[in-house]
Design a protein around this motif. Structure first.
Motif, PDB file in Angstrom:
ATOM      1  N   ILE A 172       3.785   9.601  11.310  1.00 44.18           N
ATOM      2  CA  ILE A 172       2.453   9.473  11.455  1.00 44.18           C
ATOM      3  C   ILE A 172       1.691   9.253  10.261  1.00 44.18           C
ATOM      4  CG2 ILE A 172       0.100  10.328  12.572  1.00 44.18           C
ATOM      5  CD1 ILE A 172       1.998  11.949  14.474  1.00 44.18           C
ATOM      6  N   ILE A 173       1.022   7.992   9.962  1.00 43.16           N
ATOM      7  CA  ILE A 173       0.400   8.119   8.660  1.00 43.16           C
ATOM      8  C   ILE A 173      -0.848   8.959   8.760  1.00 43.16           C
ATOM      9  CG2 ILE A 173      -1.015   6.112   7.537  1.00 43.16           C
ATOM     10  CD1 ILE A 173       0.872   3.978   8.570  1.00 43.16           C
ATOM     11  N   THR A 174      -0.824   9.663   7.803  1.00 45.01           N
ATOM     12  CA  THR A 174      -2.104  10.536   7.804  1.00 45.01           C
ATOM     13  C   THR A 174      -3.284  10.282   6.614  1.00 45.01           C
ATOM     14  OG1 THR A 174      -0.924  12.078   6.363  1.00 45.01           O
ATOM     15  CG2 THR A 174      -0.744  12.544   8.518  1.00 45.01           C
ATOM     16  N   LEU A 175      -2.684   9.327   5.750  1.00 45.24           N
ATOM     17  CA  LEU A 175      -3.480   8.795   4.790  1.00 45.24           C
ATOM     18  C   LEU A 175      -3.510   7.482   4.552  1.00 45.24           C
ATOM     19  CD1 LEU A 175      -5.869  10.033   2.705  1.00 45.24           C
ATOM     20  CD2 LEU A 175      -4.225  10.404   1.279  1.00 45.24           C
ATOM     21  N   GLY A 176      -4.446   6.782   4.531  1.00 49.27           N
ATOM     22  CA  GLY A 176      -4.540   5.214   4.230  1.00 49.27           C
ATOM     23  C   GLY A 176      -4.163   4.276   5.453  1.00 49.27           C
ATOM     24  N   HIS A 177      -4.242   5.084   6.669  1.00 47.71           N
ATOM     25  CA  HIS A 177      -3.940   4.096   7.922  1.00 47.71           C
ATOM     26  C   HIS A 177      -5.006   3.277   8.037  1.00 47.71           C
ATOM     27  CE1 HIS A 177      -6.924   6.310  10.477  1.00 47.71           C
ATOM     28  NE2 HIS A 177      -6.376   7.475  10.022  1.00 47.71           N
ATOM     29  N   GLY A 178      -6.217   3.057   7.599  1.00 48.22           N
ATOM     30  CA  GLY A 178      -7.445   2.575   7.513  1.00 48.22           C
ATOM     31  C   GLY A 178      -7.385   1.131   6.810  1.00 48.22           C
TER      32      GLY A 178
ATOM     33  N   MET B  20       1.102  -1.365  -0.021  1.00 46.81           N
ATOM     34  CA  MET B  20      -0.077  -0.096  -0.003  1.00 46.81           C
ATOM     35  C   MET B  20       0.838   1.166  -0.097  1.00 46.81           C
ATOM     36  SD  MET B  20      -3.307  -0.548  -0.046  1.00 46.81           S
ATOM     37  CE  MET B  20      -3.862   1.177   0.826  1.00 46.81           C
ATOM     38  N   ARG B  21       0.372   2.152  -0.579  1.00 46.06           N
ATOM     39  CA  ARG B  21       1.032   3.390  -0.614  1.00 46.06           C
ATOM     40  C   ARG B  21       0.436   4.571   0.567  1.00 46.06           C
ATOM     41  NH1 ARG B  21       1.504   6.521  -6.049  1.00 46.06           N
ATOM     42  NH2 ARG B  21       2.799   4.550  -6.358  1.00 46.06           N
ATOM     43  N   VAL B  22       0.946   5.102   1.302  1.00 45.62           N
ATOM     44  CA  VAL B  22       0.515   5.797   2.597  1.00 45.62           C
ATOM     45  C   VAL B  22       1.073   7.188   2.496  1.00 45.62           C
ATOM     46  CG1 VAL B  22      -0.460   3.930   4.108  1.00 45.62           C
ATOM     47  CG2 VAL B  22       1.996   4.852   4.329  1.00 45.62           C
ATOM     48  N   ALA B  23       0.475   8.153   2.986  1.00 50.20           N
ATOM     49  CA  ALA B  23       0.928   9.372   3.262  1.00 50.20           C
ATOM     50  C   ALA B  23       1.400   9.510   4.695  1.00 50.20           C
ATOM     51  CB  ALA B  23       0.078  10.726   3.053  1.00 50.20           C
ATOM     52  N   VAL B  24       2.592  10.150   5.186  1.00 46.18           N
ATOM     53  CA  VAL B  24       3.019  10.280   6.457  1.00 46.18           C
ATOM     54  C   VAL B  24       3.537  11.699   6.812  1.00 46.18           C
ATOM     55  CG1 VAL B  24       3.695   7.831   6.572  1.00 46.18           C
ATOM     56  CG2 VAL B  24       5.398   9.740   5.789  1.00 46.18           C
ATOM     57  N   ARG B  25       3.251  11.973   7.919  1.00 46.45           N
ATOM     58  CA  ARG B  25       3.552  13.522   8.553  1.00 46.45           C
ATOM     59  C   ARG B  25       4.964  13.085   9.649  1.00 46.45           C
ATOM     60  NH1 ARG B  25      -0.533  15.160  10.233  1.00 46.45           N
ATOM     61  NH2 ARG B  25      -0.299  14.659  12.340  1.00 46.45           N
ATOM     62  N   THR B  26       5.909  13.458   9.375  1.00 46.83           N
ATOM     63  CA  THR B  26       6.974  13.453  10.278  1.00 46.83           C
ATOM     64  C   THR B  26       7.176  14.499  11.226  1.00 46.83           C
ATOM     65  OG1 THR B  26       8.524  12.146   8.529  1.00 46.83           O
ATOM     66  CG2 THR B  26       9.393  12.890  10.570  1.00 46.83           C
ATOM     67  N   GLN B  27       6.931  14.254  12.541  1.00 45.47           N
ATOM     68  CA  GLN B  27       7.008  15.632  13.558  1.00 45.47           C
ATOM     69  C   GLN B  27       7.671  15.005  14.812  1.00 45.47           C
ATOM     70  OE1 GLN B  27       2.825  16.227  13.753  1.00 45.47           O
ATOM     71  NE2 GLN B  27       2.691  15.045  15.614  1.00 45.47           N
ATOM     72  N   GLU B  28       8.187  16.073  15.514  1.00 45.12           N
ATOM     73  CA  GLU B  28       8.712  15.688  16.834  1.00 45.12           C
ATOM     74  C   GLU B  28       7.978  16.087  18.022  1.00 45.12           C
ATOM     75  OE1 GLU B  28      12.524  17.465  17.047  1.00 45.12           O
ATOM     76  OE2 GLU B  28      13.456  16.184  15.439  1.00 45.12           O
ATOM     77  N   ALA B  29       8.008  15.338  18.986  1.00 42.62           N
ATOM     78  CA  ALA B  29       7.264  15.633  20.199  1.00 42.62           C
ATOM     79  C   ALA B  29       7.638  17.030  20.870  1.00 42.62           C
ATOM     80  CB  ALA B  29       7.457  14.598  21.209  1.00 42.62           C
ATOM     81  N   LYS B  30       6.814  17.735  21.392  1.00 43.95           N
ATOM     82  CA  LYS B  30       6.756  18.988  22.077  1.00 43.95           C
ATOM     83  C   LYS B  30       6.590  19.072  23.285  1.00 43.95           C
ATOM     84  CE  LYS B  30       6.609  21.561  17.684  1.00 43.95           C
ATOM     85  NZ  LYS B  30       5.804  22.773  16.994  1.00 43.95           N
TER      86      LYS B  30
ATOM     87  N   GLU C 147       2.532  -4.566   8.542  1.00 41.05           N
ATOM     88  CA  GLU C 147       2.547  -4.652   7.049  1.00 41.05           C
ATOM     89  C   GLU C 147       3.833  -3.562   6.315  1.00 41.05           C
ATOM     90  OE1 GLU C 147      -0.589  -3.578   3.112  1.00 41.05           O
ATOM     91  OE2 GLU C 147      -1.112  -4.021   5.275  1.00 41.05           O
ATOM     92  N   GLN C 148       4.320  -3.916   5.319  1.00 41.35           N
ATOM     93  CA  GLN C 148       5.244  -3.089   4.673  1.00 41.35           C
ATOM     94  C   GLN C 148       4.422  -2.305   3.815  1.00 41.35           C
ATOM     95  OE1 GLN C 148       8.630  -5.065   2.682  1.00 41.35           O
ATOM     96  NE2 GLN C 148       9.921  -3.217   3.196  1.00 41.35           N
ATOM     97  N   VAL C 149       4.807  -0.936   3.620  1.00 44.00           N
ATOM     98  CA  VAL C 149       4.182   0.105   2.853  1.00 44.00           C
ATOM     99  C   VAL C 149       5.012   0.945   2.118  1.00 44.00           C
ATOM    100  CG1 VAL C 149       2.048  -0.072   4.341  1.00 44.00           C
ATOM    101  CG2 VAL C 149       4.162   1.722   5.034  1.00 44.00           C
ATOM    102  N   GLN C 150       4.563   1.452   1.081  1.00 38.78           N
ATOM    103  CA  GLN C 150       5.291   2.789   0.148  1.00 38.78           C
ATOM    104  C   GLN C 150       4.808   3.848   0.845  1.00 38.78           C
ATOM    105  OE1 GLN C 150       4.814   2.520  -3.760  1.00 38.78           O
ATOM    106  NE2 GLN C 150       5.995   0.487  -3.966  1.00 38.78           N
ATOM    107  N   VAL C 151       6.036   4.825   1.123  1.00 39.38           N
ATOM    108  CA  VAL C 151       5.650   6.033   1.773  1.00 39.38           C
ATOM    109  C   VAL C 151       5.908   7.299   1.145  1.00 39.38           C
ATOM    110  CG1 VAL C 151       6.555   7.474   3.860  1.00 39.38           C
ATOM    111  CG2 VAL C 151       6.536   4.736   4.131  1.00 39.38           C
ATOM    112  N   ALA C 152       4.975   8.168   1.190  1.00 34.53           N
ATOM    113  CA  ALA C 152       5.035   9.327   0.647  1.00 34.53           C
ATOM    114  C   ALA C 152       4.993  10.705   1.482  1.00 34.53           C
ATOM    115  CB  ALA C 152       4.368   9.716  -0.608  1.00 34.53           C
ATOM    116  N   GLU C 153       6.063  11.572   1.877  1.00 36.53           N
ATOM    117  CA  GLU C 153       5.860  12.460   2.951  1.00 36.53           C
ATOM    118  C   GLU C 153       5.070  13.585   2.482  1.00 36.53           C
ATOM    119  OE1 GLU C 153       7.410  12.639   5.734  1.00 36.53           O
ATOM    120  OE2 GLU C 153       8.791  11.031   5.945  1.00 36.53           O
ATOM    121  N   GLU C 154       4.190  14.105   3.455  1.00 43.32           N
ATOM    122  CA  GLU C 154       3.427  15.371   3.180  1.00 43.32           C
ATOM    123  C   GLU C 154       4.371  16.482   2.709  1.00 43.32           C
ATOM    124  OE1 GLU C 154       0.960  16.006   6.524  1.00 43.32           O
ATOM    125  OE2 GLU C 154      -0.500  14.454   5.819  1.00 43.32           O
ATOM    126  N   GLN C 155       3.689  17.379   1.839  1.00 44.12           N
ATOM    127  CA  GLN C 155       4.464  18.655   1.681  1.00 44.12           C
ATOM    128  C   GLN C 155       5.005  19.627   2.880  1.00 44.12           C
ATOM    129  OE1 GLN C 155       4.970  19.433  -1.537  1.00 44.12           O
ATOM    130  NE2 GLN C 155       6.385  21.080  -0.866  1.00 44.12           N
TER     131      GLN C 155
END
Length: 381
Positions: free
Chosen positions: A334-340, A45-55, A346-354
Motif C-alpha cells: 500500500i502506498i502510504t506517501l506519494g499516492h497523490g 517518483m519515489r513513494v513509501a509503501v507498507r506491505t501487509q497481509e489481509a486479516k 506509472e512506474q515508481v521507486q519504492v521505499a518500504e516503511e520501517q
C-alpha cells in the motif's frame, strides 16, 4: 531599421546558439559515456509503501432503535359498575389472573338466585312432561315447548354467573402495572379503561435495517444491544419484516432479549450490533484512501513490476484510527506517501516503511521521502 532592433536580434541569435550548443554538448557527452540521454529517461517518483497481509474481520450490521415491551395491554371493564376495590397500584407487578380491581355486586347476586329458582322450576316441569308423555297425556309439541323453556332458564343462569365473574377485573398476563386511571367509588362503563399492563420480559428491541444489509440477516441470528442507560444485553432476531417501509425503504427487525428482573426499561434508545460473518480485509488509515478518475474510493498499491495499481475498496467497518476495507489483494504493498502524485500504471521507486515486511518477507529500512521526482536537484546539489 532602427539600431536597437538590430542589437536585440543579434542578442537573441547568440543566446539561442549558446543554449543549443550546450544541449548538444550534454547529449554527446552522455552518448560518449554510454549512458542514456536525460531527455530520453522517463522521470520516476519515489513513494513509501507498507506491505501487509489481509486479516479476518467480523462484518457487523449496526442499527439504531428503541426498546419495546414484549406485550402491552389496556385492561377494560366488561360490565358497568362502581369501583369497590383497587388491588393493584401503578408500578406494582401482577401475575396472570390477579385481580386488579373489583366492582360492587349490587343486584347481581339476587339475579343469580332468581335464575337458579327459575331453572329448578323448568327442570320440574320438564320431568313432569316427560312422565305424561310416556302415558300419552302430553303432546310432542307441548314437550318441546317445556324443553325450550328449560334451556332458556339455563342460559339466563349462565349469563348471570358470567356477569358476577366480570366484577373481578383481572390481569391477562404477568407484567408491570403502568397506569391505573380509576378512583375508588367511581363508575366505569362497559369497555371503560381500568389499567395498562406492560410485559418487559422478554424485552424487544426494534431497529430499522437498510435494504443493502437486510439480506445478511435471518431469524435466530445473535445480536448485542447497548442501551442509552449503559446497560448491555444479548439476544436473537425474532422477526424480520417481509416488506420495506415505503417512506424510508428500511426493514423493521425485532431482537428479543431476556429481561427476567425487568432491570432494563422499555422505551429507551438502543444500538444493536449484529455479526453477519467474517471477511479477509486490510486495515488502512484515512490518508491511504484516494479516488480514481471515476470518483471511486480505493487504495493505490505497487505491483511486483513497480507500477502503480488502483484497487476499488469497500469499507467493512471503521473507527477514528482508520478503516477495514476489502478489494485489495491478500498481500498488498500500500502506498502510504506519494499516492497523490502518481498515476495508475506509472512506474515508481519504492521505499518500504520501517518495520514493514516486503513481498519476499524481508524487513527493509524506510528512506526519508519527499514527493519530488528523482531527477530534480536537491538543495545539496
Amino acid at each position: 531599421m532602427k539600431k536597437s532592433y538590430i542589437i536585440a536580434a543579434v542578442l537573441t541569435l547568440a543566446l539561442t546558439a549558446w543554449v543549443l550548443g550546450g544541449y548538444f554538448l550534454r547529449t554527446v557527452g552522455k552518448e560518449a559515456d554510454g549512458t542514456t540521454p536525460v531527455a530520453d529517461a522517463a522521470p520516476t517518483m519515489r513513494v513509501a509503501v507498507r506491505t501487509q497481509e489481509a486479516k479476518p474481520v467480523s462484518q457487523i450490521v449496526v442499527a439504531q432503535g428503541q426498546a419495546e415491551p414484549n406485550r402491552t395491554v389496556t385492561v377494560r371493564a366488561e360490565t358497568l359498575g362502581q369501583i369497590a376495590e383497587i388491588l393493584a397500584d401503578e408500578g406494582s407487578t401482577v401475575a396472570a389472573g390477579d385481580v386488579i380491581a373489583r366492582l360492587e355486586p349490587n343486584a347481581r347476586e339476587a339475579r343469580i338466585e332468581r335464575a337458579k329458582a327459575r331453572l329448578r322450576e323448568q327442570e320440574s316441569a320438564y320431568e313432569a312432561a316427560q312422565a305424561l308423555g310416556k302415558k300419552g297425556y302430553q303432546t310432542q309439541r307441548q314437550s318441546d315447548q317445556i324443553y325450550s323453556s328449560l334451556q332458556t332458564a339455563k342460559h339466563e343462569l349462565e349469563v348471570a354467573m358470567i356477569e358476577q365473574e366480570r366484577l373481578d377485573i383481572k390481569a391477562p398476563f404477568e407484567g408491570e402495572v403502568l397506569t391505573v386511571p380509576i378512583e375508588l367509588g367511581a363508575y366505569v362503563d362497559v369497555n371503560g379503561e381500568v389499567a395498562t399492563i406492560v410485559d418487559n420480559h422478554p424485552l424487544v428491541v426494534s431497529v430499522q435495517i437498510t435494504q443493502q444489509d437486510i439480506t445478511d440477516l435471518k431469524v435466530g441470528q445473535k445480536a448485542t444491544v447497548t442501551f442509552a442507560t449503559g446497560q448491555k444485553g444479548e439476544g436473537k432476531i425474532r422477526y424480520i419484516a417481509a416488506r420495506a417501509d415505503e417512506g424510508t425503504r428500511t426493514f423493521r427487525v425485532e431482537i428479543e432479549l431476556p429481561n427476567p428482573d425487568g432491570a432494563i426499561p422499555s422505551g429507551i434508545s438502543a444500538e444493536a450490533r449484529i455479526p453477519t460473518g467474517s471477511v479477509m480485509a486490510q486495515f488502512v488509515s484515512p490518508a491511504d484512501l484516494s479516488l480514481n478518475e471515476a470518483g471511486k474510493l480505493g487504495v493505490k498499491t505497487v505491483g511486483k513490476d513497480s507500477r502503480v495499481v488502483f484497487h476499488e475498496a469497500s469499507i467493512v467497518m471503521s473507527d477514528a484510527s482508520g478503516a477495514w476495507v476489502i478489494g485489495l489483494p491478500p498481500q498488498a504493498r500500500i502506498i502510504t506517501l506519494g499516492h497523490g502524485y502518481v498515476q495508475i500504471g506509472e512506474q515508481v521507486q519504492v521505499a518500504e516503511e520501517q518495520g514493514s515486511t516486503g513481498m519476499d518477507g524481508s524487513k527493509e529500512a524506510a528512506a526519508r521521502l519527499t514527493t519530488r521526482r528523482v531527477d530534480e536537484p536537491t538543495a545539496a546539489q
